[in-house]
Design a protein around this motif. Structure first.
Motif, PDB file in Angstrom:
ATOM      1  N   LEU A 114       0.735  -1.246   0.047  1.00 54.41           N
ATOM      2  CA  LEU A 114      -0.157   0.151  -0.121  1.00 54.41           C
ATOM      3  C   LEU A 114       0.852   1.507  -0.077  1.00 54.41           C
ATOM      4  O   LEU A 114       0.508   2.325  -0.598  1.00 54.41           O
ATOM      5  N   CYS A 115       1.890   1.362   0.587  1.00 53.54           N
ATOM      6  CA  CYS A 115       2.795   2.451   0.798  1.00 53.54           C
ATOM      7  C   CYS A 115       3.509   2.583  -0.610  1.00 53.54           C
ATOM      8  O   CYS A 115       3.578   3.685  -1.047  1.00 53.54           O
ATOM      9  N   VAL A 116       3.912   1.369  -1.609  1.00 55.84           N
ATOM     10  CA  VAL A 116       4.288   1.721  -2.750  1.00 55.84           C
ATOM     11  C   VAL A 116       3.090   2.360  -3.664  1.00 55.84           C
ATOM     12  O   VAL A 116       3.518   3.160  -4.569  1.00 55.84           O
ATOM     13  N   GLU A 117       1.873   1.767  -3.479  1.00 56.87           N
ATOM     14  CA  GLU A 117       0.806   2.346  -4.324  1.00 56.87           C
ATOM     15  C   GLU A 117       0.825   4.010  -3.738  1.00 56.87           C
ATOM     16  O   GLU A 117       0.472   4.620  -4.625  1.00 56.87           O
ATOM     17  N   SER A 118       0.663   4.409  -2.599  1.00 51.87           N
ATOM     18  CA  SER A 118       0.648   5.516  -2.295  1.00 51.87           C
ATOM     19  C   SER A 118       1.666   6.501  -2.822  1.00 51.87           C
ATOM     20  O   SER A 118       1.321   7.702  -3.251  1.00 51.87           O
ATOM     21  N   VAL A 119       3.034   5.934  -2.875  1.00 50.29           N
ATOM     22  CA  VAL A 119       4.093   7.017  -3.549  1.00 50.29           C
ATOM     23  C   VAL A 119       3.766   7.220  -4.997  1.00 50.29           C
ATOM     24  O   VAL A 119       4.047   8.263  -5.392  1.00 50.29           O
ATOM     25  N   ARG A 120       3.469   6.033  -5.739  1.00 51.13           N
ATOM     26  CA  ARG A 120       3.087   6.430  -7.088  1.00 51.13           C
ATOM     27  C   ARG A 120       1.947   7.241  -7.235  1.00 51.13           C
ATOM     28  O   ARG A 120       1.982   7.795  -8.465  1.00 51.13           O
ATOM     29  N   LEU A 121       1.093   7.532  -6.360  1.00 53.36           N
ATOM     30  CA  LEU A 121       0.012   8.467  -6.561  1.00 53.36           C
ATOM     31  C   LEU A 121       0.188   9.870  -5.861  1.00 53.36           C
ATOM     32  O   LEU A 121      -0.573  10.706  -6.126  1.00 53.36           O
ATOM     33  N   PHE A 122       1.380  10.102  -5.668  1.00 55.93           N
ATOM     34  CA  PHE A 122       1.851  11.453  -4.928  1.00 55.93           C
ATOM     35  C   PHE A 122       1.212  12.322  -5.814  1.00 55.93           C
ATOM     36  O   PHE A 122       0.815  13.668  -5.604  1.00 55.93           O
TER      37      PHE A 122
ATOM     38  N   VAL B  64      -0.079  11.926  -9.039  1.00 49.89           N
ATOM     39  CA  VAL B  64      -1.347  11.852  -9.909  1.00 49.89           C
ATOM     40  C   VAL B  64      -2.752  11.986  -8.984  1.00 49.89           C
ATOM     41  O   VAL B  64      -3.502  12.804  -9.782  1.00 49.89           O
ATOM     42  N   ASP B  65      -2.662  11.616  -8.068  1.00 47.16           N
ATOM     43  CA  ASP B  65      -4.164  11.774  -7.097  1.00 47.16           C
ATOM     44  C   ASP B  65      -3.463  11.906  -5.697  1.00 47.16           C
ATOM     45  O   ASP B  65      -3.564  10.808  -4.857  1.00 47.16           O
ATOM     46  N   PRO B  66      -3.137  13.101  -5.170  1.00 46.46           N
ATOM     47  CA  PRO B  66      -2.632  13.168  -3.794  1.00 46.46           C
ATOM     48  C   PRO B  66      -3.610  12.768  -2.780  1.00 46.46           C
ATOM     49  O   PRO B  66      -3.391  12.155  -1.820  1.00 46.46           O
ATOM     50  N   ALA B  67      -5.039  13.076  -2.981  1.00 53.72           N
ATOM     51  CA  ALA B  67      -6.050  12.760  -1.952  1.00 53.72           C
ATOM     52  C   ALA B  67      -6.009  11.064  -1.730  1.00 53.72           C
ATOM     53  O   ALA B  67      -6.074  10.777  -0.530  1.00 53.72           O
ATOM     54  N   GLU B  68      -5.928  10.473  -2.848  1.00 44.67           N
ATOM     55  CA  GLU B  68      -5.980   8.811  -2.894  1.00 44.67           C
ATOM     56  C   GLU B  68      -4.555   8.563  -2.289  1.00 44.67           C
ATOM     57  O   GLU B  68      -4.668   7.555  -1.410  1.00 44.67           O
TER      58      GLU B  68
END
Length: 666
Positions: A110-118, A120-124
């Protein structure tokens, strides 16, 4: 360093697999047991509700976790927001139903997914980082990722990122895999900073008395020798210890001995302290390295079995090796038994917990877990007896009272007579009141029966971290690091057994020789013109203070020609202007140097050490850092505050020293 890093576990493969929503073939559940109801040795002896009133752990729990994760991955591919959230809620519910405190691998993904979305989609990104902290509350990487995500989403309102960062700091200090790495890095950086600061302080003190040292050395050379010849001689002698393989400490000691007579009393005390600390640097590094023996040891395997859930094939194999030992230690038997019990194999869990109880029959953790396993097997008397022994007092009393209260309340709702049901309700109420007296917060949860899952209904007691640390191995890498750092500092000629005594022996020798200072009368600097005050050169000199020229000019003005007096006053003005310029430049270049030059060496040493520690922590070579098992603390989190603090301390030190100099001149 590389030896220590070899023992660090890696979750890269598990993270990659989880982030893609797929797993390598051949991974099967660690559970190959029958349900608890099928392996019960004998039915309960009294008419009470069967253990089946509580929901058993999900069958094939680890496979169920992977299945939910794969459903979530498919929902992400199909952009089905509602299905994603439902899968995540089922993942959290499964974690609680299985009694897992953390799902480290899933949280890392989940942390990897969050970093990839920094971007693209900060809220997500914030939402997924927050989910990671719920999936694995003890994973520092999840909290650091949440801090970064909240900062990235909104850097104007700082309360959220600071709150997340503070939570990350607390979790990092408590999590043994991260705290051991952080401790070693802190010790390593502190040792390097101390070495640099000690060298700069020695250089500052030596530069202040270098002229007097050279003056006295010239007196001991053949007649008509020049000052530059003395300087050349000392320059040739300084590297001699290094050429003989004695190490940098010998050079530090050589310079300290050379300037000892010429330094102020406070400077001598500081030099003695620096000698002791520098001589102990290899042992500081060794103590820090000993803390890293948690990684890759049986302690880490037990910790992951106790505090984590599915951690991949490597963890599964390590746990299997511990299970196959002929005489496993208490911590191993407890961890295996508790894990089996949480996964629903109560008979296997009870067997291992009884094995753990043989070595520690009064352990509250074992008794609470054993009571839970016996309840799942239908041995209600055994469960009641185990919990009652813990409830008598000491550690684990609150958990035991909680379990007893729910146990008797549950019995009162079974197929009992009116009198027996009333007695069971009374016992449940009595235990609830006793719990309220020692832990009111836990007592409030008695009425909050959100789920009848057996792993949620009763309170467990995991193994303490101090007990887990008992399984850490005696790390040869730490001793090798001690030998390497000792040889790098002391050289190859000094035996290892003498390393810790060098600093103490040298300080004792210097203190003993310090009694000869007044007999030898080393030269000092003139307070007006800076010339050497030497009794050999000027017969008028009776002590430290003024040189012979200044005594003639200022103490005997009637015997000096006015032109000579004016020439001397001009020389004094030029010296004082040069001293003022030198003071300003040095205080701006070296933090705390102004305080050292003004005769307050300890105040300057503290400032210099603080700034050096902060700067070394920021600019330390990345390849020498020891990395945590997954993720790392983001560089801006500590680099920006460290640089701002170092700059503030440096500028305030320079300003304070400048103000003190002006007051001294006035």
């Amino acid at each position: 360093m590389t030896i220590l890093q070899k023992s660090r576990p890696s979750l890269a493969l598990a993270i990659a697999a989880l982030s893609l929503g797929s797993f390598a073939p051949g991974l099967s559940s660690a559970r190959a047991e029958a349900p608890a109801a099928e392996v019960a040795a004998e039915p309960p002896k009294e008419e009470v509700p069967a253990p089946g009133t509580l929901l058993p752990p999900p069958a094939q729990g680890e496979e169920a976790l992977r299945g939910v994760w794969e459903e979530r991955a498919r929902a992400i591919e199909m952009h089905q927001s509602r299905a994603i959230i439902e899968a995540e809620e089922r993942l959290l519910a499964l974690r609680q139903d299985l009694g897992f405190e953390n799902l480290f691998a899933y949280a890392s993904a989940l942390c990897v997914e969050s970093v990839r979305l920094f971007r693209v989609d900060p809220a997500e990104a914030v939402r997924r980082a927050g989910l990671a902290t719920r999936v694995a509350p003890d994973l520092p990487h999840a909290h650091w990722t949440l801090a970064r995500a909240t900062w990235n989403e909104d850097f104007v309102h700082l309360d959220r990122p600071f709150k997340a960062a503070w939570a990350a700091i607390k979790v990092t200090a408590a999590e043994p895999r991260w705290s051991s790495v952080a401790l070693f890095n802190l010790v390593l950086v502190s040792s390097v900073a101390l070495g640099i600061a000690a060298s700069l302080l020695l250089l500052l003190i030596a530069a202040g008395v270098a002229r007097n040292v050279l003056h006295d050395v010239t007196h001991r050379m053949p007649r008509r020798s020049w000052l530059w010849q003395s300087a050349l001689l000392l320059a040739l002698l300084l590297p001699m210890p290094l050429l003989f393989g004695m190490g940098p400490f010998s050079l530090f000691a050589f310079v300290t001995v050379a300037i000892w007579y010429y330094a102020r009393r406070s400077e001598r005390v500081l030099l003695a302290v620096l000698l002791l600390f520098v001589s102990a640097l290899p042992y500081f590094v060794w103590l820090g390295a000993k803390g890293t023996n948690f990684a890759g040891s049986d302690a880490e395997t037990v910790y992951l079995a106790e505090r984590g859930g599915y951690e991949g094939q490597a963890q599964r194999e390590a746990l299997s090796r511990l299970r196959d030992r002929p005489d496993p230690p208490f911590e191993v038997a407890f961890a295996i038994g508790r894990r089996a019990r949480r996964l629903g194999n109560a008979s296997e869990g009870a067997r291992w917990l009884r094995l753990a109880a043989e070595s520690r029959p009064r352990s509250p953790a074992v008794l609470i877990e054993l009571g839970h396993a016996l309840f799942m097997l239908g041995d209600l008397e055994g469960a009641n007896d185990a919990w009652s022994r813990v409830a008598e007092g000491g550690e684990g009393k609150a958990q035991a009272l909680f379990n007893l209260s729910r146990f008797h309340t549950l019995r009162s709702k079974g197929q009992l007579s009116v009198e027996e049901a009333s007695a069971a309700r009374t016992k449940g109420s009595d235990f609830a009141r006793a719990l309220s007296a020692i832990d009111p917060a836990l007592a409030l949860e008695l009425d909050r029966t959100e789920s009848l899952a057996t792993n949620r209904f009763f309170r467990a007691m995991p193994l303490g971290l101090e007990e887990v640390r008992n399984l850490t191995r005696d790390d040869e890498a730490a001793r090798e690091l001690l030998r390497w750092s000792g040889r790098a500092l002391f050289g190859s000629l000094i035996p290892m057994g003498l390393w810790p005594f060098q600093g103490f022996a040298l300080v004792a020798l210097l203190l003993l020789c310090g009694l000869m200072v007044f007999r030898s009368m080393p030269s000092s600097s003139c307070t007006k013109c800076g010339r050497a005050v030497c009794v050999r050169c000027d017969e008028e000199v009776t002590g430290a203070g003024l040189c012979g020229q200044c005594i003639h000019v200022f103490l005997r003005p009637n015997k000096v020609d006015p032109s000579v007096r004016g020439k001397k006053e001009g020389q004094i003005r030029r010296y004082q202007a040069w001293r003022d310029t030198r003071f300003t430049v040095v205080s701006l270049l070296i933090p705390g140097s102004g305080q050292v030059l003004l005769g307050r060496p300890f105040s300057g040493a503290v400032r210099l050490l603080v700034v050096t520690l902060l700067l070394v922590g920021v600019f330390f070579p990345e390849r020498l850092w020891l990395r945590p098992p997954v993720g790392e603390i983001p560089l801006p989190v500590y680099a920006i505050p460290a640089l701002l603090l170092a700059l503030s301390v440096h500028l305030l030190s320079a300003r304070s020293a400048r103000s003190e100099l002006k007051q001294t001149i006035r």
